[in-house]
Design an enzyme around this catalytic site. Structure first.
Site, PDB file in Angstrom:
ATOM      1  N   CYS A   1     -15.804   4.511   0.935  1.00  0.00           N
ATOM      2  CA  CYS A   1     -14.712   3.603   1.289  1.00  0.00           C
ATOM      3  C   CYS A   1     -14.064   3.958   2.627  1.00  0.00           C
ATOM      4  O   CYS A   1     -13.262   3.174   3.146  1.00  0.00           O
ATOM      5  CB  CYS A   1     -13.664   3.563   0.179  1.00  0.00           C
ATOM      6  SG  CYS A   1     -12.982   5.171  -0.257  1.00  0.00           S
TER       7      CYS A   1
ATOM      8  N   ARG B   1     -14.191  -5.723   3.259  1.00  0.00           N
ATOM      9  CA  ARG B   1     -12.788  -5.648   2.865  1.00  0.00           C
ATOM     10  C   ARG B   1     -12.048  -6.914   3.311  1.00  0.00           C
ATOM     11  O   ARG B   1     -11.206  -7.448   2.580  1.00  0.00           O
ATOM     12  CB  ARG B   1     -12.106  -4.424   3.494  1.00  0.00           C
ATOM     13  CG  ARG B   1     -12.555  -3.073   2.992  1.00  0.00           C
ATOM     14  CD  ARG B   1     -12.264  -2.836   1.529  1.00  0.00           C
ATOM     15  NE  ARG B   1     -10.895  -3.104   1.144  1.00  0.00           N
ATOM     16  CZ  ARG B   1      -9.836  -2.333   1.431  1.00  0.00           C
ATOM     17  NH1 ARG B   1     -10.007  -1.218   2.121  1.00  0.00           N
ATOM     18  NH2 ARG B   1      -8.631  -2.657   1.006  1.00  0.00           N
TER      19      ARG B   1
ATOM     20  N   ASP C   1     -15.943   9.785  -1.924  1.00  0.00           N
ATOM     21  CA  ASP C   1     -14.677   9.573  -1.231  1.00  0.00           C
ATOM     22  C   ASP C   1     -14.198  10.936  -0.741  1.00  0.00           C
ATOM     23  O   ASP C   1     -14.760  11.977  -1.104  1.00  0.00           O
ATOM     24  CB  ASP C   1     -13.665   8.939  -2.200  1.00  0.00           C
ATOM     25  CG  ASP C   1     -12.395   8.451  -1.512  1.00  0.00           C
ATOM     26  OD1 ASP C   1     -12.381   8.373  -0.270  1.00  0.00           O
ATOM     27  OD2 ASP C   1     -11.417   8.157  -2.222  1.00  0.00           O
TER      28      ASP C   1
ATOM     29  N   GLN D   1     -10.390  -2.877  -2.877  1.00  0.00           N
ATOM     30  CA  GLN D   1     -11.622  -2.185  -2.482  1.00  0.00           C
ATOM     31  C   GLN D   1     -12.769  -2.541  -3.418  1.00  0.00           C
ATOM     32  O   GLN D   1     -13.935  -2.660  -2.995  1.00  0.00           O
ATOM     33  CB  GLN D   1     -11.397  -0.673  -2.486  1.00  0.00           C
ATOM     34  CG  GLN D   1     -12.607   0.155  -2.068  1.00  0.00           C
ATOM     35  CD  GLN D   1     -12.887   0.101  -0.582  1.00  0.00           C
ATOM     36  OE1 GLN D   1     -11.994   0.294   0.230  1.00  0.00           O
ATOM     37  NE2 GLN D   1     -14.135  -0.168  -0.220  1.00  0.00           N
TER      38      GLN D   1
ATOM     39  N   HIS E   1      -7.233   1.056  -6.760  1.00  0.00           N
ATOM     40  CA  HIS E   1      -7.561   0.481  -5.446  1.00  0.00           C
ATOM     41  C   HIS E   1      -8.365  -0.809  -5.681  1.00  0.00           C
ATOM     42  O   HIS E   1      -9.547  -0.897  -5.342  1.00  0.00           O
ATOM     43  CB  HIS E   1      -8.364   1.481  -4.622  1.00  0.00           C
ATOM     44  CG  HIS E   1      -8.361   1.215  -3.150  1.00  0.00           C
ATOM     45  ND1 HIS E   1      -7.803   0.076  -2.593  1.00  0.00           N
ATOM     46  CD2 HIS E   1      -8.883   1.928  -2.108  1.00  0.00           C
ATOM     47  CE1 HIS E   1      -7.965   0.116  -1.290  1.00  0.00           C
ATOM     48  NE2 HIS E   1      -8.610   1.223  -0.970  1.00  0.00           N
TER      49      HIS E   1
ATOM     50  N   ARG F   1       0.870  -1.177   0.000  1.00  0.00           N
ATOM     51  CA  ARG F   1       0.000   0.000   0.000  1.00  0.00           C
ATOM     52  C   ARG F   1       0.905   1.224   0.000  1.00  0.00           C
ATOM     53  O   ARG F   1       1.656   1.447   0.951  1.00  0.00           O
ATOM     54  CB  ARG F   1      -0.908   0.013   1.231  1.00  0.00           C
ATOM     55  CG  ARG F   1      -1.825   1.244   1.340  1.00  0.00           C
ATOM     56  CD  ARG F   1      -2.616   1.192   2.636  1.00  0.00           C
ATOM     57  NE  ARG F   1      -3.388   2.396   2.873  1.00  0.00           N
ATOM     58  CZ  ARG F   1      -4.668   2.555   2.539  1.00  0.00           C
ATOM     59  NH1 ARG F   1      -5.312   1.571   1.928  1.00  0.00           N
ATOM     60  NH2 ARG F   1      -5.315   3.668   2.813  1.00  0.00           N
TER      61      ARG F   1
END
Length: 326
Positions: free
Chosen positions: A266, A311, A225, A135, A132, A105
């Site tokens: 998210c 997740r 987001d 996700q 991503h 990440r």
């Protein structure tokens, strides 16, 4: 699944590949809920590289790995020399000789690609500035759980349309055949390269890019987001003023004309003053809510936190699919 054992970006996979991962995620969730042990990867070792801080991604990879029986080692930004005193390629070779899989990440998509190319083990993209992908499996898993199927769904992302979430939602929707609209100011819309990739991998979805908030009409799900991505250097006040008309609030919900519309995020979300950052924003700009109002967030919180939990189940499916034949 394709031959690629790593999970770096959505376009590496077919519609069936992604649907298989979504279905496997749902199966792993059932095992977890019934407390049925599933240490299918017992004894393997994985490394988690985090150049960017995280709550959900780190927790999801850690618990998922442990549930599968693996030993999990966390490598934070201040604990390794990735790209500083040691190149990404050299680090990849070292870690690949010790671990069976690597999560990354961080910032550059090139770095996670290099880890996958030179480590010799599966690598999973926990987030880069461009994509991503983990996700996405959680998000479309949540949609399938809520609606029973992805067929015929229409979703809209509203806000900063140039970030990794907008990129991934646009491309993944195209691959899965889910109608998607990206609503953002013209200067914050996806780059042409991303739009071209979405069209190149489209399996029948209607893809719309617009700055008109009325384009939410008829959608089944609204997504947003944060307005400034981690590590992004911008004039925060200018960005807020620019995107305030794109806030998910009760008026925007009404524009959908759909009393069954759901909202997803998210996380983290700036919807109240219960964080230091939220309070700082209020003190400086007088805004208690940014990309989503607290009213809407609380009304749809069950779905948002279902998405967050997913997740873990989806990452478990991704890692299992990569490592099951070792």
């Amino acid at each position: 699944m394709t031959k690629a054992l790593s999970f770096l970006k959505e376009i590496d996979f077919s519609k069936q590949d992604l649907m298989d991962l979504i279905d496997l995620s749902i199966k792993f969730k059932e095992l977890k809920k019934k407390r049925i042990a599933h240490k299918y990867l017992d004894g393997l070792n994985i490394a988690l590289i985090f150049e960017k801080s995280s709550t959900r991604t780190r927790s999801a990879f850690t618990v998922a790995g442990q549930d599968l029986g693996m030993n999990v080692t966390y490598l934070g930004a201040g604990e390794i020399q990735l790209g500083k005193k040691e190149s990404v390629i050299d680090t990849a070779k070292v870690l690949g000789s010790m671990f069976d899989g690597i999560e990354y990440r961080g910032f550059k998509q090139e770095d996670v690609e290099a880890l996958a190319e030179h480590s010799g083990v599966p690598v999973w993209n926990g987030l880069t500035d461009t994509w991503h992908p983990t996700q996405m499996i959680a998000d479309f898993m949540t949609l399938k759980e809520h609606f029973g199927s992805l067929e015929g769904l229409s979703i809209a992302y509203i806000g900063d349309g140039r970030n990794n979430m907008a990129n991934s939602l646009l491309v993944t929707s195209a691959i899965l055949g889910v109608n998607v609209t990206i609503i953002a100011p013209k200067t914050l819309q996806p780059e042409e390269e991303i739009i071209a990739l979405a069209h190149a991998h489209n399996t029948g979805a209607t893809l719309t890019i617009t700055d008109d908030v009325n384009a939410v009409s008829g959608v089944d799900m609204l997504y947003t987001d944060v307005w400034v991505s981690m590590g992004e250097e911008v004039d925060f006040k200018e960005r807020i003023d620019f995107l305030l008309p794109y806030q998910i609030n009760s008026d925007l919900i009404a524009k959908t004309g759909n009393d069954k519309v759901i909202v997803m995020h998210c996380l983290p979300a700036f919807h109240d003053l219960n964080t230091e950052t939220g309070q700082e924003i209020y003190d400086q700009y007088g805004l208690a809510e940014l990309e989503i109002t607290d009213e809407v967030f609380q009304k749809h919180s069950a779905t948002i936190f279902q998405e967050a939990e997913n997740r873990m189940h989806s990452i478990k499916a991704i890692m299992y699919q990569s490592l099951k034949n070792i």
